[in-house]
Design a protein around this motif. Sequence first.
Motif, PDB file in Angstrom:
ATOM      1  N   UNK A  30     -86.625   2.377  96.376  1.00 18.36           N
ATOM      2  CA  UNK A  30     -85.618   2.163  97.416  1.00 18.36           C
ATOM      3  C   UNK A  30     -85.038   3.500  97.903  1.00 18.36           C
ATOM      4  N   UNK A  31     -84.417   3.479  99.061  1.00 17.78           N
ATOM      5  CA  UNK A  31     -83.726   4.669  99.533  1.00 17.78           C
ATOM      6  C   UNK A  31     -82.456   4.865  98.724  1.00 17.78           C
ATOM      7  N   UNK A  32     -82.159   6.097  98.465  1.00 18.76           N
ATOM      8  CA  UNK A  32     -80.906   6.413  97.766  1.00 18.76           C
ATOM      9  C   UNK A  32     -79.756   5.955  98.644  1.00 18.76           C
ATOM     10  N   UNK A  33     -78.694   5.503  98.015  1.00 23.91           N
ATOM     11  CA  UNK A  33     -77.604   4.856  98.753  1.00 23.91           C
ATOM     12  C   UNK A  33     -76.937   5.764  99.766  1.00 23.91           C
ATOM     13  N   UNK A  34     -77.001   7.083  99.537  1.00 25.87           N
ATOM     14  CA  UNK A  34     -76.321   7.981 100.472  1.00 25.87           C
ATOM     15  C   UNK A  34     -77.221   8.410 101.629  1.00 25.87           C
ATOM     16  N   UNK A  35     -78.431   7.798 101.706  1.00 26.23           N
ATOM     17  CA  UNK A  35     -79.373   8.180 102.759  1.00 26.23           C
ATOM     18  C   UNK A  35     -79.340   7.171 103.896  1.00 26.23           C
TER      19      UNK A  35
END
Length: 782
Positions: A685-690
């Motif tokens: 998954x994409x990192x949450x800050x991205x």
Amino acid sequence: MLKLIRYIKHHKIKSAIICIALIAYYFCLPKQLFKDPTATVITSNSNQLLGALIADDGQWRFPETDSIPEKFKTCILQFEDDYFYKHPGFNPISIFKALKQNISSGEVKRGGSTITQQVIRLSRKGRKRTYFEKLKELVLATRLEFRHSKDDILNLYVSHAPFGGNVVGIDAAAWRYFNRNASDLSWAESATLAVLPNAPSLIYPGKNQERLFKKRNRLLKKIYDNGIIDKLTYELSIAEGLPHKPYPLPQIAPHLLQKIAKKDKGKRIKTTLNISLQEQANGIVKQHYNQLKQNEIHNISVLVLDVKTRKVLSYIGNSPTDKAHQKNVDIIDKPRSTGSILKPFLYASMLDAGDILPNTLVADIPTQFGSYQPENFNKEFDGAVPADMALSRSLNVPAVRMLQDFGLDRFYQYLKQLNLKDVKYNANHYGLSLILGGAESNLWDLCKSYAAMASTLNHFNENSSQYYSNEFCEPRFYNSEMNFGKLTQEKTIFDAASIYHTFESMKQVNRPEEDDSWEYYDSSQEIAWKTGTSFGFRDAWAIGTTKDYVVGVWVGNADGEGRPGLVGVQTAAPILFDVFDLLPKSDWFDKPYDEMIEVQICDKSGYRASSICDAVSSKFIQISGQKTEPCPYHKLVHLDVSKQFQVNSSCEDVSNIKSESWFTLPPLQAFYYKSKNPFYKDLPPFRTDCKASTSVTMEFIYPTQQSTIFLPKDFDGNTNDLILKVAHSKPELELFWYIDETYVGKTKNLHDMAVLPKPGKHTITVVDELGNELKHEITISE
């Protein structure tokens, strides 16, 4: 000459009379002496009797023989006509003796006829034995001597002489009374037959045995006294017993006999069948029939072809069942539902056209085309499977999807080139079910096609990479040379590389349990083979080929009744391998390198490797495969240092981003693929800050579009829920579910939703948190 001319001038009337007499003498004998119908007789490639159909007049009368066994020839001459090779058609001394005896007795007791005269009498249908008739016979006999050689006359006699009952001729008599060829008879047996034509209605095996026994022994004594046989042979011969009743004629290939009789009735036909193979194959069929009939499966047909000569080596049109189960029906050329037996042709067609490579991944997911919803035999899905494995495992869903991608009309044109005569409707009549048994074909045409493919590959490697123009020709059961046409650079239907890859895939088909570990035995041979099972378990197929032989098997019921367990791999395949065990072992096909090119292939997808494929191998593919697209399933993803999350420049310094090639399938394919391939990894998954990319995909797993669903009830009478399933490329996103615009819930990670809609039509809508939407129309049945 001058004297003859002067004589004619002075004796015109006398000369005219002589001339007319000579002309009458010349034309007094019919061109064809015997017009009686004859039995239809078929023999093996070694001239051994396979079977015969009785003549139309109810007589066992074989077509005229062209050779007479020496023992019987000696016996018949010693008994009937000692001076046969010396007289001109009649024997004056015998006639004088007969005349003297008849006059002294006041009745006809002795005929004094030679064999030549007896031929004439037989041809004139046994007219009354008068002196005038004898005179006619004598004249005609001399005329016959002018027309034919002594050996030909003797052949005529032994072919048309009566041997008692409804048996005519030496060949039929040998089989009816001694159950073997005339050439294999002993002295005693030959003598027995030699005395029968003398009084066939009074003495024959089973009637007046004592008189027959004495008559035979008197002949043997004469042969011994004349020094033809020695004392030991004589003593052994007179000790032999007599047959007591006629034997039934062999019926080793009855259905081929019926087939030949339609075209060559009343002829003796030397076929291409190998009698030893035919008899052993008959035994195998009988053994399996005795097992299968316990499950009310009554009919089996088997065909064996020689690939190199295209000769039929074994022909079994049906099992030894009874008339109630169509025993006499020859199923080899009858149309039956093909099941999966056409799948190798589709695979070869797509390879030949350059639409796939041997190991290209094809989708194996729930699929629906309008109202048509194909299913795999095991009701499971692999998500994605290599094309060659889809063929070797006979998966239905990938086959239908491949046909859809390739084009129904394109594949239909390949089938028409194969000349499968029972595929007689247009392509739209069959639809996509064509590849799963929607069409009909027959064992003859299918075996012919497999043999032609094997022969194409053989000839290509043997003839400087050239093809024969008439490769896909009809097999033959007559002994004649096959014309394969001219050598050419142009393929006939499939190129050699496509055929080779098709056979390589078919070689991997799982064999029946008893042959499951075949590759570990030195005695085993590599066989390209395929099974088929029609809808409703009505037809079971198994067809296999080696470099030298094709074996085809059909199992089922001639009336079309389906039976549980009537599956190709369970019923037809064991027969196939039992028959292959009777054949000489063949080497595997040589690689047709001149129709191949070596390229880099992506190990995971089977496509031509792209620049980012992480594992590649060098493999030989068909030349036409160069136009296939590079691997579409590898993509370059950007990860953080831990490789646990996807990142981009919005949330991570470029110097810290790790780029990696990732094998990723569409969501629905991935859902099923990872259940069978534990090493498959979803995209992190994409990192949450991205700021993640909005490029996402989602697909319904269940239900399929436009499907009609019946909801069963439990033991308490309550209706069970409908479980809705969706695959999402980013399962961590929340999905919001609606039925007819009514919100019913949300899911995350595992996207299954239980609902209980009312009967009728409904619209299911799924929206993810990024705003992507998916809709399906379904109908709930009461």
